[in-house]
Design a protein around this motif. Sequence first.
Motif, PDB file in Angstrom:
ATOM      1  N   VAL A   1     -22.832 -22.762 -14.054  1.00 11.85           N
ATOM      2  CA  VAL A   1     -23.321 -21.932 -15.143  1.00 11.85           C
ATOM      3  C   VAL A   1     -24.845 -21.876 -15.039  1.00 11.85           C
ATOM      4  O   VAL A   1     -25.520 -22.901 -15.064  1.00 11.85           O
ATOM      5  N   LEU A   2     -25.380 -20.670 -14.903  1.00 11.43           N
ATOM      6  CA  LEU A   2     -26.820 -20.490 -14.744  1.00 11.43           C
ATOM      7  C   LEU A   2     -27.538 -20.334 -16.078  1.00 11.43           C
ATOM      8  O   LEU A   2     -28.672 -20.776 -16.230  1.00 11.43           O
ATOM      9  N   LEU A   3     -26.882 -19.691 -17.047  1.00 10.29           N
ATOM     10  CA  LEU A   3     -27.527 -19.383 -18.317  1.00 10.29           C
ATOM     11  C   LEU A   3     -26.464 -19.286 -19.397  1.00 10.29           C
ATOM     12  O   LEU A   3     -25.358 -18.798 -19.139  1.00 10.29           O
ATOM     13  N   ILE A   4     -26.803 -19.750 -20.586  1.00 11.35           N
ATOM     14  CA  ILE A   4     -25.934 -19.573 -21.758  1.00 11.35           C
ATOM     15  C   ILE A   4     -26.798 -19.062 -22.902  1.00 11.35           C
ATOM     16  O   ILE A   4     -27.871 -19.603 -23.176  1.00 11.35           O
ATOM     17  N   ARG A   5     -26.300 -18.009 -23.552  1.00 11.55           N
ATOM     18  CA  ARG A   5     -26.996 -17.468 -24.724  1.00 11.55           C
ATOM     19  C   ARG A   5     -26.083 -17.631 -25.927  1.00 11.55           C
ATOM     20  O   ARG A   5     -24.947 -17.167 -25.908  1.00 11.55           O
ATOM     21  N   GLN A   6     -26.590 -18.312 -26.966  1.00 13.50           N
ATOM     22  CA  GLN A   6     -25.866 -18.493 -28.218  1.00 13.50           C
ATOM     23  C   GLN A   6     -26.755 -17.976 -29.332  1.00 13.50           C
ATOM     24  O   GLN A   6     -27.725 -18.629 -29.721  1.00 13.50           O
ATOM     25  N   GLY A   7     -26.446 -16.804 -29.850  1.00 14.04           N
ATOM     26  CA  GLY A   7     -27.280 -16.219 -30.899  1.00 14.04           C
ATOM     27  C   GLY A   7     -28.652 -15.874 -30.358  1.00 14.04           C
ATOM     28  O   GLY A   7     -28.805 -15.063 -29.457  1.00 14.04           O
ATOM     29  N   SER A   8     -29.681 -16.526 -30.881  1.00 11.99           N
ATOM     30  CA  SER A   8     -31.047 -16.265 -30.415  1.00 11.99           C
ATOM     31  C   SER A   8     -31.568 -17.335 -29.462  1.00 11.99           C
ATOM     32  O   SER A   8     -32.681 -17.209 -28.963  1.00 11.99           O
ATOM     33  N   SER A   9     -30.770 -18.376 -29.185  1.00 10.78           N
ATOM     34  CA  SER A   9     -31.223 -19.424 -28.269  1.00 10.78           C
ATOM     35  C   SER A   9     -30.677 -19.175 -26.870  1.00 10.78           C
ATOM     36  O   SER A   9     -29.524 -18.784 -26.693  1.00 10.78           O
ATOM     37  N   ILE A  10     -31.538 -19.407 -25.873  1.00 15.14           N
ATOM     38  CA  ILE A  10     -31.169 -19.223 -24.475  1.00 15.14           C
ATOM     39  C   ILE A  10     -31.397 -20.532 -23.743  1.00 15.14           C
ATOM     40  O   ILE A  10     -32.474 -21.128 -23.850  1.00 15.14           O
TER      41      ILE A  10
ATOM     42  N   LYS B   1     -21.729 -14.250  -6.093  1.00 16.86           N
ATOM     43  CA  LYS B   1     -22.367 -13.290  -6.986  1.00 16.86           C
ATOM     44  C   LYS B   1     -22.523 -13.903  -8.367  1.00 16.86           C
ATOM     45  O   LYS B   1     -21.902 -14.898  -8.696  1.00 16.86           O
ATOM     46  N   GLN B   2     -23.377 -13.290  -9.159  1.00 18.99           N
ATOM     47  CA  GLN B   2     -23.589 -13.753 -10.516  1.00 18.99           C
ATOM     48  C   GLN B   2     -22.900 -12.791 -11.477  1.00 18.99           C
ATOM     49  O   GLN B   2     -23.093 -11.582 -11.386  1.00 18.99           O
ATOM     50  N   LEU B   3     -22.089 -13.350 -12.381  1.00 18.46           N
ATOM     51  CA  LEU B   3     -21.355 -12.548 -13.347  1.00 18.46           C
ATOM     52  C   LEU B   3     -21.781 -12.912 -14.758  1.00 18.46           C
ATOM     53  O   LEU B   3     -21.975 -14.087 -15.071  1.00 18.46           O
ATOM     54  N   ARG B   4     -21.907 -11.917 -15.604  1.00 17.56           N
ATOM     55  CA  ARG B   4     -22.148 -12.140 -17.028  1.00 17.56           C
ATOM     56  C   ARG B   4     -20.782 -12.125 -17.704  1.00 17.56           C
ATOM     57  O   ARG B   4     -20.092 -11.103 -17.695  1.00 17.56           O
TER      58      ARG B   4
ATOM     59  N   LYS C   1     -22.374 -14.564 -27.932  1.00 19.14           N
ATOM     60  CA  LYS C   1     -22.412 -15.680 -26.999  1.00 19.14           C
ATOM     61  C   LYS C   1     -21.925 -15.207 -25.638  1.00 19.14           C
ATOM     62  O   LYS C   1     -20.839 -14.639 -25.529  1.00 19.14           O
ATOM     63  N   TYR C   2     -22.738 -15.448 -24.615  1.00 18.70           N
ATOM     64  CA  TYR C   2     -22.311 -15.119 -23.262  1.00 18.70           C
ATOM     65  C   TYR C   2     -22.936 -16.100 -22.286  1.00 18.70           C
ATOM     66  O   TYR C   2     -23.840 -16.853 -22.635  1.00 18.70           O
ATOM     67  N   ALA C   3     -22.411 -16.088 -21.062  1.00 26.09           N
ATOM     68  CA  ALA C   3     -22.899 -16.978 -20.018  1.00 26.09           C
ATOM     69  C   ALA C   3     -23.016 -16.182 -18.722  1.00 26.09           C
ATOM     70  O   ALA C   3     -22.315 -15.202 -18.516  1.00 26.09           O
ATOM     71  N   ILE C   4     -23.911 -16.641 -17.851  1.00 29.56           N
ATOM     72  CA  ILE C   4     -24.027 -16.085 -16.508  1.00 29.56           C
ATOM     73  C   ILE C   4     -23.611 -17.185 -15.550  1.00 29.56           C
ATOM     74  O   ILE C   4     -24.183 -18.272 -15.554  1.00 29.56           O
TER      75      ILE C   4
ATOM     76  N   PHE D   1     -11.623 -10.238 -19.260  1.00 30.79           N
ATOM     77  CA  PHE D   1     -11.195 -10.595 -17.908  1.00 30.79           C
ATOM     78  C   PHE D   1     -12.155 -10.010 -16.890  1.00 30.79           C
ATOM     79  O   PHE D   1     -12.810  -8.986 -17.132  1.00 30.79           O
ATOM     80  N   TYR D   2     -12.235 -10.688 -15.735  1.00 31.79           N
ATOM     81  CA  TYR D   2     -13.166 -10.332 -14.676  1.00 31.79           C
ATOM     82  C   TYR D   2     -12.489 -10.475 -13.325  1.00 31.79           C
ATOM     83  O   TYR D   2     -11.514 -11.217 -13.190  1.00 31.79           O
ATOM     84  N   ASP D   3     -13.035  -9.767 -12.323  1.00 31.63           N
ATOM     85  CA  ASP D   3     -12.546  -9.853 -10.952  1.00 31.63           C
ATOM     86  C   ASP D   3     -13.594 -10.558 -10.109  1.00 31.63           C
ATOM     87  O   ASP D   3     -14.776 -10.234 -10.185  1.00 31.63           O
ATOM     88  N   ALA D   4     -13.138 -11.506  -9.292  1.00 32.40           N
ATOM     89  CA  ALA D   4     -14.047 -12.238  -8.417  1.00 32.40           C
ATOM     90  C   ALA D   4     -13.424 -12.363  -7.040  1.00 32.40           C
ATOM     91  O   ALA D   4     -12.226 -12.594  -6.914  1.00 32.40           O
ATOM     92  N   ARG D   5     -14.237 -12.222  -6.008  1.00 33.28           N
ATOM     93  CA  ARG D   5     -13.747 -12.417  -4.646  1.00 33.28           C
ATOM     94  C   ARG D   5     -14.170 -13.791  -4.160  1.00 33.28           C
ATOM     95  O   ARG D   5     -15.128 -14.368  -4.680  1.00 33.28           O
ATOM     96  N   HIS D   6     -13.487 -14.311  -3.188  1.00 36.26           N
ATOM     97  CA  HIS D   6     -13.761 -15.635  -2.622  1.00 36.26           C
ATOM     98  C   HIS D   6     -13.781 -16.700  -3.723  1.00 36.26           C
ATOM     99  O   HIS D   6     -14.732 -17.451  -3.859  1.00 36.26           O
ATOM    100  N   PHE D   7     -12.751 -16.731  -4.497  1.00 40.38           N
ATOM    101  CA  PHE D   7     -12.663 -17.678  -5.601  1.00 40.38           C
ATOM    102  C   PHE D   7     -12.229 -19.012  -5.026  1.00 40.38           C
ATOM    103  O   PHE D   7     -11.054 -19.274  -4.820  1.00 40.38           O
ATOM    104  N   ALA D   8     -13.176 -19.894  -4.729  1.00 44.41           N
ATOM    105  CA  ALA D   8     -12.924 -21.120  -3.971  1.00 44.41           C
ATOM    106  C   ALA D   8     -11.933 -22.080  -4.627  1.00 44.41           C
ATOM    107  O   ALA D   8     -11.081 -22.615  -3.937  1.00 44.41           O
TER     108      ALA D   8
END
Length: 118
Positions: free
Chosen positions: A45-54, A12-15, A3-6, A21-28
């Motif tokens: 959230v632009l995209l979510i993948r759970q198993g085989s469903s997107i 910027k777009q992060l997966r 399971k992941y999300a973009i 943990f992740y680093d982000a600049r300009h975290f409003a």
Amino acid sequence: MNKYAIIDIGGKQLRVEQGRFYDARHFAPVQYALTLNKKITINRVLLIRQGSSINLGYPWLNDAAVKGRILQGCFKKKMVIQKISSKKKTRRTLGYRENITRFVVDSIHFGDKNPNKY
């Protein structure tokens, strides 16, 4: 990696995956009140993948949220900028460090009635 999300954060777009943990600049949302372990909710959230469903959003998913917390505020490596004038034989060196925010993803929600509730 089941399971992941973009997400869209800081221009910027992060997966993102749960538990990393992740680093982000300009975290409003936390730019003015940066405290340790502050809970955050990211709704872009632009995209979510759970198993085989997107699930794709246009541009974002309405009922999706990525929840996490702030670990620390830190700096990137120093960016060095050199300006050289060849005819005048002058050199100038400038530099700066970018502010970034390190956060950890606790959970990825999709299909909740109230995704903003932590």
